[in-house]
Design an enzyme around this catalytic site. Structure first.
Site, PDB file in Angstrom:
ATOM      1  N   GLU A  58       0.696  -1.290   0.159  1.00 40.46           N
ATOM      2  CA  GLU A  58       0.022  -0.055   0.101  1.00 40.46           C
ATOM      3  C   GLU A  58       0.982   1.280   0.087  1.00 40.46           C
ATOM      4  O   GLU A  58       0.752   2.363  -0.718  1.00 40.46           O
ATOM      5  CB  GLU A  58      -0.837   0.077   1.130  1.00 40.46           C
ATOM      6  CG  GLU A  58      -2.191  -0.914   1.076  1.00 40.46           C
ATOM      7  CD  GLU A  58      -1.968  -2.385   1.370  1.00 40.46           C
ATOM      8  OE1 GLU A  58      -0.770  -2.712   1.707  1.00 40.46           O
ATOM      9  OE2 GLU A  58      -2.703  -3.322   1.217  1.00 40.46           O
ATOM     10  N   HIS A 126     -10.160  -4.646  10.750  1.00 45.57           N
ATOM     11  CA  HIS A 126     -10.999  -4.671   9.407  1.00 45.57           C
ATOM     12  C   HIS A 126     -12.196  -3.907   9.636  1.00 45.57           C
ATOM     13  O   HIS A 126     -13.211  -3.961   8.850  1.00 45.57           O
ATOM     14  CB  HIS A 126     -11.462  -6.045   8.835  1.00 45.57           C
ATOM     15  CG  HIS A 126     -10.274  -6.773   8.125  1.00 45.57           C
ATOM     16  ND1 HIS A 126      -9.099  -7.551   8.595  1.00 45.57           N
ATOM     17  CD2 HIS A 126      -9.811  -6.709   6.861  1.00 45.57           C
ATOM     18  CE1 HIS A 126      -8.239  -7.825   8.107  1.00 45.57           C
ATOM     19  NE2 HIS A 126      -8.910  -7.536   6.676  1.00 45.57           N
TER      20      HIS A 126
HETATM   21  C1  LIG Z   1      -2.483  -4.456   4.248  1.00 45.55           C
HETATM   22  C2  LIG Z   1      -3.411  -5.146   3.915  1.00 45.55           C
HETATM   23  N1  LIG Z   1      -3.619  -5.207   2.608  1.00 45.55           N
HETATM   24  C3  LIG Z   1      -4.538  -5.881   2.107  1.00 45.55           C
HETATM   25  C4  LIG Z   1      -5.284  -7.109   2.796  1.00 45.55           C
HETATM   26  C5  LIG Z   1      -6.422  -7.757   2.002  1.00 45.55           C
HETATM   27  N2  LIG Z   1      -5.825  -9.168   1.792  1.00 45.55           N
HETATM   28  C6  LIG Z   1      -6.408 -10.073   2.817  1.00 45.55           C
HETATM   29  S1  LIG Z   1      -5.592 -11.683   2.401  1.00 45.55           S
HETATM   30  C7  LIG Z   1      -4.895 -10.816   1.188  1.00 45.55           C
HETATM   31  C8  LIG Z   1      -3.907 -11.752   0.233  1.00 45.55           C
HETATM   32  C9  LIG Z   1      -2.827 -12.375   1.140  1.00 45.55           C
HETATM   33  O1  LIG Z   1      -2.023 -13.213   0.569  1.00 45.55           O
HETATM   34  P1  LIG Z   1      -0.767 -13.719   0.946  1.00 45.55           P
HETATM   35  O2  LIG Z   1      -0.010 -12.935   1.622  1.00 45.55           O
HETATM   36  O3  LIG Z   1      -0.108 -14.432  -0.163  1.00 45.55           O
HETATM   37  O4  LIG Z   1      -1.533 -14.870   1.880  1.00 45.55           O
HETATM   38  P2  LIG Z   1      -2.579 -16.045   1.477  1.00 45.55           P
HETATM   39  O5  LIG Z   1      -3.985 -15.534   1.747  1.00 45.55           O
HETATM   40  O6  LIG Z   1      -2.206 -16.495   0.218  1.00 45.55           O
HETATM   41  O7  LIG Z   1      -2.359 -16.945   2.599  1.00 45.55           O
HETATM   42  C10 LIG Z   1      -5.226  -9.395   0.948  1.00 45.55           C
HETATM   43  C11 LIG Z   1      -4.781  -8.633  -0.447  1.00 45.55           C
HETATM   44  C12 LIG Z   1      -4.847  -7.021   4.075  1.00 45.55           C
HETATM   45  N3  LIG Z   1      -5.652  -7.905   4.882  1.00 45.55           N
HETATM   46  N4  LIG Z   1      -3.932  -6.202   4.421  1.00 45.55           N
END
Ligand SMILES: Cc1ncc(C[n+]2csc(CCOP(=O)(O)OP(=O)(O)O)c2C)c(N)n1
Ligand SMILES: [Mg+2]
Lengths: 328, 337
Positions: A58, A126
């Site tokens: 971000e 959230h």
């Molecule tokens: C700072 C932030 N930005 C966006 C999100 C929204 N978000 C939740 S899970 C996710 C994807 C996460 O991907 P990864 O780190 O690969 O973990 P995975 O879900 O694949 O285990 C996103 C973009 C968040 N929770 N926190």
């Protein structure tokens, strides 16, 4: 008039602005597949260069939007309020301050669409409703739409405005369906709602309720109930907090003598606090009762529904506040 | 005994069986969560760890109770892998007073400070610097505990992660960065957002070892983490480990909009399902004569039963009372504003 869902109104605004001006582009996380709904079909219509899925970074892409805006683009960034903390440095150190610091040389027509999903068991990480924190920092315009038509018109205005703007989209309204005028019905052929013009949602004589975002609908529902009891309530929706339409609120309080402010943000230094202070300073002699703030409790958002439901302003709390102004 | 797979680490039978138990516990916990969430017993987001069990279990098996972990939104697997209680975890998902966080945290925010689980963060990347802080304390006080942060491939792009890796490296901290690379961040694929072929390649930028491990193989994860723990305890500094794995289910329960297959092929999911971490571990245990088929099945059945009891425990636990809303805001409470 067409019945339109709030999230579709967002989509219409983005789509129309991207079609109108090729400098408008959008970026955010998972927007190509429209995880949150508002960016549906944009990839198809405008292509990969103007619809960018970002890495989970971000601070990086919030700042990249600023830089692009400095050199002539008009970026729209999609995010959630809760992810804005990660990008605060760019929002505050750069977006809010650059123009002034550089003596007016920098122009930043950048829009952040920050959705506030709260009230659905998303817990403390959230559920942020953070607009008052940005009100405290000069340099960012702040938009808080409460219905689909204003959502569309204010977002279009934000894209055209030359200052950085955060549109705080109330996630509790995402499914709200209401009338949005068709472009063909409008004199200018499009819906653009200017900043700094409050809307009188309903007129009344006894009490003024100023509502912010999703709280406007609670205020209107409270007004309906009170009307049945013979209490006439005026409901005002400021629509933008920066700039703020002082006159609309002061004029209303002059008429009613009583003010309740309903604000989903935490109550300390909230939008409600600021509005109360404006009226205390500039409308004091109109008041016949102490101002009542109905804002979120000064506590983090608990996950469990048994506690979360007690945190935010609701119709019951607004009714009680109105009654307090009438009792005193 | 693992020489046929190039694994050199020694693991005793008890540890191996404990790993299998914890992996089944996670699998059966998650299956139950999906069932009761679909039935509406609780709402909100919940991110299934199915398919990735070997990563957390293999890693945590190399840790002691006195070591620390911190994690992310995909949060049920980490505490169970570290030895957390499924009844308190389930009660938390149900939002009940007997949950780990008294119902205040929910699915994304499990924590158990009694066994070094500093907490799962819904804001991605955000818990990594926190975990580094625990390692810093060990360093300052000259103690032998280590700290491990779980994060996804998506979160590996956060500035906080990179700042943390540099900090841990320059201060030579007993820290393990553990990337669960399931190759997607919601709908966005790894290749679209990460400039290097492997997250572990980034270790060189911070002058620390980077290990790419098979995240479907609990023993490989154990081996990689053991090496990192040994290094950390010996005062040799941090390690970045990437467990290459796959998320079998959708990103989150309660996120109906994103449909399976819109961003990844069914054939890809099928391929990864063939490398189910539970099958891989059981096959190894059986073929090496460490456990019988019957013993493995019994472990599975026992965890099913334990998850069943945990679910009853959760259902029977009360919701917090409204008076509890302000509890736990402060260590030294202040008057309400
Ligand atoms: C700072 C932030 N930005 C966006 C999100 C929204 N978000 C939740 S899970 C996710 C994807 C996460 O991907 P990864 O780190 O690969 O973990 P995975 O879900 O694949 O285990 C996103 C973009 C968040 N929770 N926190
Ligand atoms: Mg991932």
């Amino acid at each position: 008039m067409a019945q339109t869902v709030f999230v579709e109104a967002i989509n219409q605004a983005i789509s129309e602005e991207m079609a109108r001006d090729e400098n408008v582009f959008i970026m955010g996380e998972d927007i190509r597949r429209a995880v949150y709904g508002a960016t549906a079909d944009l990839l198809n219509d405008f292509g990969e260069k103007r619809v960018l899925d970002t890495p989970l970074s971000e601070n990086g892409f919030f700042g990249a939007a600023i830089g692009a805006s400095l050199v002539g683009m008009r970026p729209i960034v999609e995010t959630l309020t809760s992810f804005m903390w990660v990008g605060m440095d760019q929002l505050i150190s750069q977006a809010a301050k650059m123009r002034y610091m550089f003596g007016g040389q920098a122009t930043l027509p950048v829009v952040y669409r920050a959705t506030m999903f709260y009230g659905g068991g998303s817990a403390a990480h959230h559920s942020d409703r953070s607009y008052p924190m940005f009100m405290n920092m000069p340099g960012i315009k702040i938009v808080v739409p409460s219905n689909p038509a204003d959502m569309k018109g204010l977002l279009k205005a934000a894209v055209r405005d030359d200052d950085p703007t955060i549109v705080f989209e109330d996630g509790t309204l995402f499914g709200m369906r209401a009338e949005v005028p068709e472009n063909s019905e409008l004199p200018n052929g499009e819906l653009v709602v200017p900043f700094g013009e409050a809307k009188t949602v309903r007129e009344g004589a006894d009490v003024t309720i100023v509502g912010i975002g999703g709280a406007v609908n609670h205020a209107a529902a409270a007004a309906d109930q009170l009307a049945a009891e013979g209490i006439s309530v005026e409901v005002i929706d400021p629509r933008t907090l920066v700039p703020f339409d002082k006159k609309a609120v002061l004029d209303s309080v002059e008429k009613t003598g009583r003010l309740v402010v309903a604000d989903p943000a935490h109550k300390v230094c909230s939008a409600a606090s600021e509005i109360a202070s404006i009226v205390a300073e500039e409308g004091f002699w109109s008041l016949q009762a102490p101002i009542q703030k109905v804002a979120s409790e000064q506590v983090h958002i608990p996950y469990t529904p048994s506690l979360e439901k007690h945190v935010y302003p609701d119709v019951e709390k607004i009714l009680a506040a109105v009654r307090r102004t009438l009792d005193s | 005994m693992w020489n046929d797979r190039g694994v050199t680490v020694e693991i005793d039978r008890d540890t191996l069986l404990l790993m299998l138990r914890r992996m089944w516990m996670i699998r059966n916990f998650e299956l139950k969560v999906m069932e009761v969430h679909a039935a509406g017993e609780f709402t909100g987001a919940a991110h299934p760890y199915i398919g990735e069990e070997a990563v957390a279990v293999g890693a945590c098996a190399a840790l002691e109770d006195t070591d620390y972990i911190a994690g992310n939104h995909r949060s049920h697997g980490h505490p169970i892998a570290k030895g957390g209680r499924v009844d308190k975890a389930m009660a938390e998902l149900y939002g009940r007073v007997d949950g780990y966080c008294k119902g205040k945290g929910g699915s994304m925010h499990l924590a158990d400070y009694s066994i070094g689980i500093l907490g799962e963060s819904g804001i991605l990347g955000s818990s990594v610097p926190v975990a580094v802080g625990a390692a810093l304390a060990a360093h300052i006080k000259g103690e032998k505990f280590v700290s491990l942060a779980f994060f996804g491939d998506g979160a590996s792009n956060q500035g906080a992660l990179h700042e943390s890796m540099n900090l841990a490296a320059v201060w030579n901290l007993p820290m393990i960065f553990l990337c669960e690379n399931n190759q997607y961040a919601v709908t966005t694929s790894y290749a679209e957002t990460v400039a290097v072929e492997h997250v572990s390649d980034r270790a060189s930028a911070y002058n620390m070892p980077g290990i790419l491990a098979d995240g479907q193989d609990a023993i490989a994860m154990y081996e990689a983490t053991s090496a990192a723990v040994k290094r950390a305890r010996a005062g040799e500094g941090p390690t970045l480990i990437e467990g290459l794995t796959y998320r079998y289910e959708e990103h989150s329960l309660g996120l109906g909009r994103v449909r399976r297959g819109e961003y990844r092929e069914q054939s890809e999911i099928d391929e990864w399902r063939k490398r189910d971490p539970l099958v891989i571990l059981e096959d190894t245990l059986i073929s090496q004569g460490i456990a019988t088929r019957e013993e493995c099945d019994a472990i599975n059945a026992e965890t099913v039963e334990e998850v069943e009891q945990a679910t009853d425990f959760a259902r029977n636990s009360p919701f917090p009372e409204p008076e509890e809303l302000f509890d736990d805001m402060w260590a030294n409470p202040i008057p309400l504003p």
